[in-house]
Motif scaffolding. Structure first.
Motif, PDB file in Angstrom:
ATOM      1  N   SER A  62       0.837  -1.397   0.111  1.00 36.44           N
ATOM      2  CA  SER A  62      -0.032   0.004   0.042  1.00 36.44           C
ATOM      3  C   SER A  62       0.839   1.285   0.102  1.00 36.44           C
ATOM      4  O   SER A  62       0.273   2.369  -0.037  1.00 36.44           O
ATOM      5  CB  SER A  62      -0.969  -0.066   1.362  1.00 36.44           C
ATOM      6  OG  SER A  62      -0.212  -0.330   2.300  1.00 36.44           O
ATOM      7  N   HIS A  89       3.685  -1.639  -6.936  1.00 38.68           N
ATOM      8  CA  HIS A  89       3.519  -0.533  -6.220  1.00 38.68           C
ATOM      9  C   HIS A  89       5.007   0.530  -6.269  1.00 38.68           C
ATOM     10  O   HIS A  89       5.031   1.456  -5.633  1.00 38.68           O
ATOM     11  CB  HIS A  89       3.174  -0.765  -4.684  1.00 38.68           C
ATOM     12  CG  HIS A  89       4.143  -1.521  -4.195  1.00 38.68           C
ATOM     13  ND1 HIS A  89       4.255  -2.965  -4.524  1.00 38.68           N
ATOM     14  CD2 HIS A  89       4.843  -1.460  -2.795  1.00 38.68           C
ATOM     15  CE1 HIS A  89       4.926  -3.525  -3.457  1.00 38.68           C
ATOM     16  NE2 HIS A  89       5.561  -2.678  -2.784  1.00 38.68           N
ATOM     17  N   GLN A 224      -2.138  -4.461 -17.873  1.00 43.54           N
ATOM     18  CA  GLN A 224      -2.797  -3.592 -17.123  1.00 43.54           C
ATOM     19  C   GLN A 224      -4.238  -3.255 -18.102  1.00 43.54           C
ATOM     20  O   GLN A 224      -4.162  -3.161 -19.212  1.00 43.54           O
ATOM     21  CB  GLN A 224      -2.299  -2.291 -17.212  1.00 43.54           C
ATOM     22  CG  GLN A 224      -3.101  -0.994 -16.675  1.00 43.54           C
ATOM     23  CD  GLN A 224      -2.419   0.016 -15.801  1.00 43.54           C
ATOM     24  OE1 GLN A 224      -1.383  -0.167 -15.420  1.00 43.54           O
ATOM     25  NE2 GLN A 224      -3.361   0.802 -15.074  1.00 43.54           N
ATOM     26  N   ARG A 246      -4.180  -8.451  -9.393  1.00 39.84           N
ATOM     27  CA  ARG A 246      -3.949  -6.907  -8.841  1.00 39.84           C
ATOM     28  C   ARG A 246      -5.286  -6.298  -9.678  1.00 39.84           C
ATOM     29  O   ARG A 246      -5.816  -6.631 -10.704  1.00 39.84           O
ATOM     30  CB  ARG A 246      -2.988  -6.267  -9.344  1.00 39.84           C
ATOM     31  CG  ARG A 246      -1.764  -6.488  -8.630  1.00 39.84           C
ATOM     32  CD  ARG A 246      -1.800  -5.941  -7.179  1.00 39.84           C
ATOM     33  NE  ARG A 246      -0.508  -5.834  -6.516  1.00 39.84           N
ATOM     34  CZ  ARG A 246      -0.315  -6.798  -5.602  1.00 39.84           C
ATOM     35  NH1 ARG A 246      -1.384  -7.984  -5.216  1.00 39.84           N
ATOM     36  NH2 ARG A 246       0.698  -6.930  -4.806  1.00 39.84           N
ATOM     37  N   GLY A 247      -6.165  -5.493  -9.014  1.00 35.49           N
ATOM     38  CA  GLY A 247      -7.275  -5.101  -9.304  1.00 35.49           C
ATOM     39  C   GLY A 247      -7.050  -4.137 -10.859  1.00 35.49           C
ATOM     40  O   GLY A 247      -7.934  -4.272 -11.612  1.00 35.49           O
ATOM     41  N   ALA A 248      -5.893  -3.864 -11.199  1.00 40.14           N
ATOM     42  CA  ALA A 248      -5.655  -2.743 -12.276  1.00 40.14           C
ATOM     43  C   ALA A 248      -5.768  -3.786 -13.478  1.00 40.14           C
ATOM     44  O   ALA A 248      -5.774  -3.110 -14.783  1.00 40.14           O
ATOM     45  CB  ALA A 248      -4.479  -1.920 -12.283  1.00 40.14           C
ATOM     46  N   GLN A 252     -12.815  -2.134 -14.351  1.00 41.24           N
ATOM     47  CA  GLN A 252     -14.132  -2.409 -13.540  1.00 41.24           C
ATOM     48  C   GLN A 252     -15.377  -1.984 -14.275  1.00 41.24           C
ATOM     49  O   GLN A 252     -16.334  -2.678 -13.969  1.00 41.24           O
ATOM     50  CB  GLN A 252     -13.660  -2.014 -12.215  1.00 41.24           C
ATOM     51  CG  GLN A 252     -12.947  -2.783 -11.472  1.00 41.24           C
ATOM     52  CD  GLN A 252     -12.465  -2.169  -9.871  1.00 41.24           C
ATOM     53  OE1 GLN A 252     -11.655  -2.899  -9.400  1.00 41.24           O
ATOM     54  NE2 GLN A 252     -12.786  -1.023  -9.590  1.00 41.24           N
ATOM     55  N   THR A 272      -9.060  -4.948  -6.168  1.00 41.89           N
ATOM     56  CA  THR A 272     -10.009  -3.979  -6.751  1.00 41.89           C
ATOM     57  C   THR A 272      -9.071  -2.689  -6.976  1.00 41.89           C
ATOM     58  O   THR A 272      -7.960  -2.504  -6.514  1.00 41.89           O
ATOM     59  CB  THR A 272     -11.041  -3.514  -5.905  1.00 41.89           C
ATOM     60  OG1 THR A 272     -10.564  -3.022  -4.772  1.00 41.89           O
ATOM     61  CG2 THR A 272     -12.002  -4.840  -5.810  1.00 41.89           C
ATOM     62  N   THR A 273      -9.762  -1.676  -7.824  1.00 37.84           N
ATOM     63  CA  THR A 273      -9.018  -0.436  -7.946  1.00 37.84           C
ATOM     64  C   THR A 273     -10.243   0.502  -7.711  1.00 37.84           C
ATOM     65  O   THR A 273     -11.333   0.516  -8.407  1.00 37.84           O
ATOM     66  CB  THR A 273      -8.582  -0.025  -9.462  1.00 37.84           C
ATOM     67  OG1 THR A 273      -7.774  -1.195 -10.012  1.00 37.84           O
ATOM     68  CG2 THR A 273      -7.812   0.931  -9.354  1.00 37.84           C
ATOM     69  N   PRO A 274     -10.150   1.426  -6.715  1.00 34.78           N
ATOM     70  CA  PRO A 274      -9.012   1.453  -5.842  1.00 34.78           C
ATOM     71  C   PRO A 274      -9.180   0.473  -4.521  1.00 34.78           C
ATOM     72  O   PRO A 274     -10.280  -0.164  -4.725  1.00 34.78           O
ATOM     73  CB  PRO A 274      -9.106   2.912  -5.132  1.00 34.78           C
ATOM     74  CG  PRO A 274     -10.560   3.032  -5.154  1.00 34.78           C
ATOM     75  CD  PRO A 274     -11.181   2.475  -6.314  1.00 34.78           C
ATOM     76  N   GLU A 275      -8.164   0.345  -3.765  1.00 37.33           N
ATOM     77  CA  GLU A 275      -8.321  -0.600  -2.376  1.00 37.33           C
ATOM     78  C   GLU A 275      -8.474   0.360  -1.208  1.00 37.33           C
ATOM     79  O   GLU A 275      -7.457   1.334  -1.090  1.00 37.33           O
ATOM     80  CB  GLU A 275      -7.387  -1.458  -2.272  1.00 37.33           C
ATOM     81  CG  GLU A 275      -7.655  -2.348  -3.516  1.00 37.33           C
ATOM     82  CD  GLU A 275      -6.577  -3.816  -3.609  1.00 37.33           C
ATOM     83  OE1 GLU A 275      -5.798  -3.659  -2.517  1.00 37.33           O
ATOM     84  OE2 GLU A 275      -6.737  -4.701  -4.319  1.00 37.33           O
TER      85      GLU A 275
END
Ligand code: NDP
Ligand code: DGY
Length: 329
Positions: A62, A89, A224, A246-248, A252, A272-275
């Protein structure tokens, strides 16, 4: 001489206490440690302040490790150790340019993450969260032939996007459920895929032929937004989509359209995006979407082992020796 370390994870509160305390004591003996003493993420301003002049940095997924953080750390910085296997990240190009070594936590979280992926897949396909809610709110009137029917793995085709450490561990766990065909895609065919009778196919084939599509690849510029409108349109109307990477990797908005229009049957997301995903997010209004709060590796023992490994990576990086798990990039 003290080595400055900015360290944001409380080792002693994790599963493997005796070991972790040992590592923590070693660290304290060798280094001047600035500790963010909380399970909550360090606020950005504290991170920027605390990292100044540090030789080492232990971070979480994070914490965005970008140019700003690297500049704030300055030229002392020799090593960054992340308490994760994913490293999306971190600004890897910038880190490389500065000659900073990176430690991460592969393998030790593979089993826990694969197990959670299977749990999420079954919960989503067999509609467990919906069933639990119906029991609580009185929706369970009697046994009915078609009520809360879902999809089973027996005789199915499963497609794994990214048959890496975790993808392979997921495949190994799913096969005994009676999976008939296991397809996988990625950049390269895998020599160990034979163990799960995995068939390397183009992504389009995987997407259109699978009853279950499981995403377990790394987030990179290539992945992505990989799961977008075009992707969901190719899936079967009865197919189940699972993402624990990863969400990205997922668009979504396109996923919401696919789920709400019946283009695909259901989805289970651990990322998810965002978290965190805002509580008013449209995906959370859908009964056919199960969302978990990024808990793939969340077992007490796994987190304890990750903590120990990341501390040992940091110490090795500071001492200029081989790290137990160094990211080669
Ligand atoms: P690995 O490096 O072993 O596997 C990553 C896989 O991604 C490889 O098989 C790779 O395939 C694949 N990949 C890379 N680029 C592409 C692409 N363009 N298309 C398709 N596949 C691609 O990592 P792990 O299995 O250990 O971890 C995978 C990811 O899982 C992590 O990066 C992290 O994001 C996520 N994760 C999530 C957790 C959670 O809590 N939900 C817990 C732990 C990890 P190839 O080898 O062919 O390039
Ligand atoms: C990772 O390690 O990348 C996970 O997302 C959390 O364990």
């Amino acid at each position: 001489h003290f080595i400055n370390v900015f360290f944001f994870f409380v080792l002693a509160t994790s599963g493997n206490q005796t070991h972790n305390l040992g590592v923590a004591h070693t660290m304290l003996a060798l280094c001047k440690v600035s500790l963010w003493d909380s399970d909550e993420p360090v606020p950005r301003a504290e991170l920027l302040k605390g990292v100044a002049g540090a030789h080492g940095l232990l971070c979480l997924l994070s914490d965005k490790i970008d140019t700003e953080v690297l500049d704030a750390a300055g030229p002392n910085l020799k090593v960054i150790s992340t308490l994760s296997v994913g490293f999306d990240h971190m600004a890897m190009d910038e880190i490389k340019k500065r000659g900073v070594r990176v430690g991460y936590t592969p393998d030790v979280l593979t089993d826990a993450t694969a197990e959670l992926t299977v749990a999420l897949l079954l919960a989503t396909a067999r509609r467990l969260p919906e069933g639990v809610v119906e029991v609580i709110n009185g929706g369970w009137s009697t046994w009915k032939p078609l009520w809360l029917c879902g999809y089973g793995l027996s005789g199915s085709t499963v497609g794994v996007i990214g048959l890496g450490r975790i993808g392979m561990a997921i495949a190994r766990r799913l096969k005994p459920f009676g999976v008939k065909k296991l397809l996988y895609s990625g950049r390269t065919a895998k020599s160990n895929a034979a163990e799960v009778e995995g068939e390397y196919v183009p992504l389009d084939t995987l997407v259109s032929e699978s009853d279950f599509v499981v995403v377990s690849c790394a987030l990179t510029p290539d992945t992505q937004g990989l799961c977008n409108k075009d992707f969901f349109c190719k899936m079967k109307n009865t197919a189940v989509f699972i993402n624990t990477s990863r969400g990205a990797v997922v668009n979504q908005e396109d996923l919401y359209q696919a789920l709400s229009s019946g283009q695909i049957a259901c989805a289970g997301l651990d990322v998810t995006t965002p978290e965190p995903l805002p509580t008013d997010h449209p995906l959370l209004t859908l009964k056919n979407c199960v969302v978990l709060p990024h808990i793939g590796s969340a077992t007490y023992s796994t987190r304890g082992i990750m903590a120990e490994l990341s501390a040992n990576n940091l110490l090795a990086g500071l001492q200029g020796t081989d790290m137990p798990s160094e990211l080669k990039f």
